[in-house]
Design an enzyme around this catalytic site. Sequence first.
Site, PDB file in Angstrom:
ATOM      1  N   CYS A 117      39.504  36.182  40.123  1.00 16.85           N
ATOM      2  CA  CYS A 117      38.748  35.312  39.222  1.00 16.85           C
ATOM      3  C   CYS A 117      39.729  34.302  38.641  1.00 16.85           C
ATOM      4  O   CYS A 117      40.932  34.406  38.841  1.00 16.85           O
ATOM      5  CB  CYS A 117      38.121  36.139  38.103  1.00 16.85           C
ATOM      6  SG  CYS A 117      36.891  35.208  37.145  1.00 16.85           S
ATOM      7  N   CYS A 119      39.282  33.161  35.149  1.00 20.24           N
ATOM      8  CA  CYS A 119      39.141  33.004  33.689  1.00 20.24           C
ATOM      9  C   CYS A 119      40.401  33.332  32.895  1.00 20.24           C
ATOM     10  O   CYS A 119      40.634  32.744  31.843  1.00 20.24           O
ATOM     11  CB  CYS A 119      37.938  33.772  33.156  1.00 20.24           C
ATOM     12  SG  CYS A 119      37.998  35.547  33.391  1.00 20.24           S
ATOM     13  N   CYS A 127      35.342  30.807  34.487  1.00 16.55           N
ATOM     14  CA  CYS A 127      35.726  31.531  35.701  1.00 16.55           C
ATOM     15  C   CYS A 127      35.880  30.620  36.908  1.00 16.55           C
ATOM     16  O   CYS A 127      36.180  31.090  38.012  1.00 16.55           O
ATOM     17  CB  CYS A 127      34.701  32.627  35.991  1.00 16.55           C
ATOM     18  SG  CYS A 127      34.526  33.812  34.644  1.00 16.55           S
ATOM     19  N   LYS A 192      26.387  41.060  38.310  1.00 17.78           N
ATOM     20  CA  LYS A 192      27.197  40.939  37.103  1.00 17.78           C
ATOM     21  C   LYS A 192      26.373  40.239  36.033  1.00 17.78           C
ATOM     22  O   LYS A 192      26.033  39.060  36.153  1.00 17.78           O
ATOM     23  CB  LYS A 192      28.468  40.147  37.408  1.00 17.78           C
ATOM     24  CG  LYS A 192      29.365  39.994  36.197  1.00 17.78           C
ATOM     25  CD  LYS A 192      30.731  39.443  36.561  1.00 17.78           C
ATOM     26  CE  LYS A 192      31.606  39.310  35.322  1.00 17.78           C
ATOM     27  NZ  LYS A 192      32.929  38.795  35.639  1.00 17.78           N
ATOM     28  N   ARG A 214      28.844  32.177  29.642  1.00 15.38           N
ATOM     29  CA  ARG A 214      28.862  32.304  31.099  1.00 15.38           C
ATOM     30  C   ARG A 214      27.448  32.441  31.692  1.00 15.38           C
ATOM     31  O   ARG A 214      27.275  32.911  32.799  1.00 15.38           O
ATOM     32  CB  ARG A 214      29.686  33.525  31.501  1.00 15.38           C
ATOM     33  CG  ARG A 214      31.109  33.576  30.929  1.00 15.38           C
ATOM     34  CD  ARG A 214      32.028  34.331  31.864  1.00 15.38           C
ATOM     35  NE  ARG A 214      33.258  34.825  31.274  1.00 15.38           N
ATOM     36  CZ  ARG A 214      34.307  34.076  30.919  1.00 15.38           C
ATOM     37  NH1 ARG A 214      34.258  32.762  31.050  1.00 15.38           N
ATOM     38  NH2 ARG A 214      35.392  34.649  30.426  1.00 15.38           N
ATOM     39  N   GLU A 230      20.698  39.351  44.361  1.00 16.02           N
ATOM     40  CA  GLU A 230      22.161  39.175  44.344  1.00 16.02           C
ATOM     41  C   GLU A 230      22.841  40.207  45.246  1.00 16.02           C
ATOM     42  O   GLU A 230      23.753  39.886  46.004  1.00 16.02           O
ATOM     43  CB  GLU A 230      22.701  39.332  42.910  1.00 16.02           C
ATOM     44  CG  GLU A 230      22.479  38.129  42.014  1.00 16.02           C
ATOM     45  CD  GLU A 230      23.578  37.078  42.166  1.00 16.02           C
ATOM     46  OE1 GLU A 230      24.429  37.229  43.055  1.00 16.02           O
ATOM     47  OE2 GLU A 230      23.568  36.100  41.389  1.00 16.02           O
ATOM     48  N   LYS A 245      27.477  45.797  36.969  1.00 18.36           N
ATOM     49  CA  LYS A 245      28.320  45.716  35.779  1.00 18.36           C
ATOM     50  C   LYS A 245      27.572  45.046  34.653  1.00 18.36           C
ATOM     51  O   LYS A 245      26.974  43.999  34.897  1.00 18.36           O
ATOM     52  CB  LYS A 245      29.565  44.910  36.169  1.00 18.36           C
ATOM     53  CG  LYS A 245      30.458  44.518  35.045  1.00 18.36           C
ATOM     54  CD  LYS A 245      31.542  43.604  35.557  1.00 18.36           C
ATOM     55  CE  LYS A 245      32.360  43.153  34.372  1.00 18.36           C
ATOM     56  NZ  LYS A 245      33.203  42.064  34.652  1.00 18.36           N
ATOM     57  N   SER A 271      34.455  47.232  28.974  1.00 21.48           N
ATOM     58  CA  SER A 271      35.242  47.318  27.737  1.00 21.48           C
ATOM     59  C   SER A 271      34.405  47.677  26.510  1.00 21.48           C
ATOM     60  O   SER A 271      34.825  48.480  25.683  1.00 21.48           O
ATOM     61  CB  SER A 271      35.962  45.994  27.508  1.00 21.48           C
ATOM     62  OG  SER A 271      35.033  44.920  27.442  1.00 21.48           O
ATOM     63  N   TYR A 310      38.119  52.541  31.865  1.00 20.93           N
ATOM     64  CA  TYR A 310      39.361  52.615  31.096  1.00 20.93           C
ATOM     65  C   TYR A 310      39.686  54.046  30.695  1.00 20.93           C
ATOM     66  O   TYR A 310      40.783  54.321  30.230  1.00 20.93           O
ATOM     67  CB  TYR A 310      39.255  51.709  29.861  1.00 20.93           C
ATOM     68  CG  TYR A 310      38.926  50.278  30.245  1.00 20.93           C
ATOM     69  CD1 TYR A 310      39.916  49.433  30.730  1.00 20.93           C
ATOM     70  CD2 TYR A 310      37.608  49.796  30.200  1.00 20.93           C
ATOM     71  CE1 TYR A 310      39.612  48.141  31.136  1.00 20.93           C
ATOM     72  CE2 TYR A 310      37.297  48.509  30.600  1.00 20.93           C
ATOM     73  CZ  TYR A 310      38.301  47.691  31.069  1.00 20.93           C
ATOM     74  OH  TYR A 310      37.997  46.417  31.479  1.00 20.93           O
TER      75      TYR A 310
END
Length: 325
Positions: A117, A119, A127, A192, A214, A230, A245, A271, A310
Amino acid sequence: MFTRHRRLRRSSALRDLVRETELRTDDLIYPLFIKEGLSQKQEVSSMPGVFQLPLAEAIAEVEEASRLGIKAIMLFGIPEQKDAIGSQASAPDGIVQQALRSLKAACPEVLLIADTCLCEFTNHGHCGVLDGEEVDNDRSLERLVDVAVSQAKAGADIIAPSNAMDGYVAAIRQGLDQAGYTHIPIMSYAVKFASSFYGPFRDAGESAPAFGDRKTYQMDPANRLEALREAASDEREGADFLMVKPALPFLDVIREVRQQTALPLVAYHVSGEYAMIKAAAQAGWLDEAAVVKESLTSIKRAGADLIITYFAKQIAQEWQTKEDR
Ligand code: PBG
């Protein structure tokens, strides 16, 4: 006459016997943030336990993850120099390319997935490449192909484009093939959503857009049929993995994409999902380990084969301690 469901729940051995969904360390992908020019690791304030890492620390982190049984990591880079087209994203000595070379040498057994990407590398935080205030789809594709090829050259095992431009899978597949990387798979961030759950990531990646949002390239969270379109177009263009995501707010979408495709399906536990659990656990409101396990098991149950999280190292650590006992 009624049905005694509780018969199969009487002991933990019985519950183990009839459990339908099992999480494995092999299913987890561990994301890392590597920052150029950093001398010490720096905790991300909105993501306790997640750090921006200097390259040397990243190597130690991947070695440790590998010892714990983690097979794949996802790499994000934060460059010292940003510009309008994100030049450092495809530079032969860019931070991600340096990291790929060093990690490949230090931990050849670990699969290196490169987030592809712009960004983190553009001075406007979008992006792709701008035309006025619009993100120009086709000019962004040219940049993205350069980034992907440079990452493959530096040792990426899998290319994971996340900039949500139309046609990126076809463009990157062609670019990789022409450069001799026919064997490198593409893990597409196919579905996404333009999600508010990415907030903490933008602190970690220093990639918040300088203006606007975005929403002209990432999807409206209200749409499920568009998600299927998609996923279908990325599969037609040659994706080897499809991703949905974020994960928990979109379990229905994970299930529907699962029913439509026979490709390996990846879910990104993002996140914001991480931050919510950490914050509640720090306040003493939730049992962190139990909630993490329930969340990730639910993502698998919905139909994901792999989960980017994470929490990967933390969970692998917990499992290892249990085995040692
Ligand atoms: C961007 C990218 C983003 C994430 C992964 N790749 C952020 C964005 O779209 O702004 C988010 C991951 C997370 O929130 O953990 N290219």
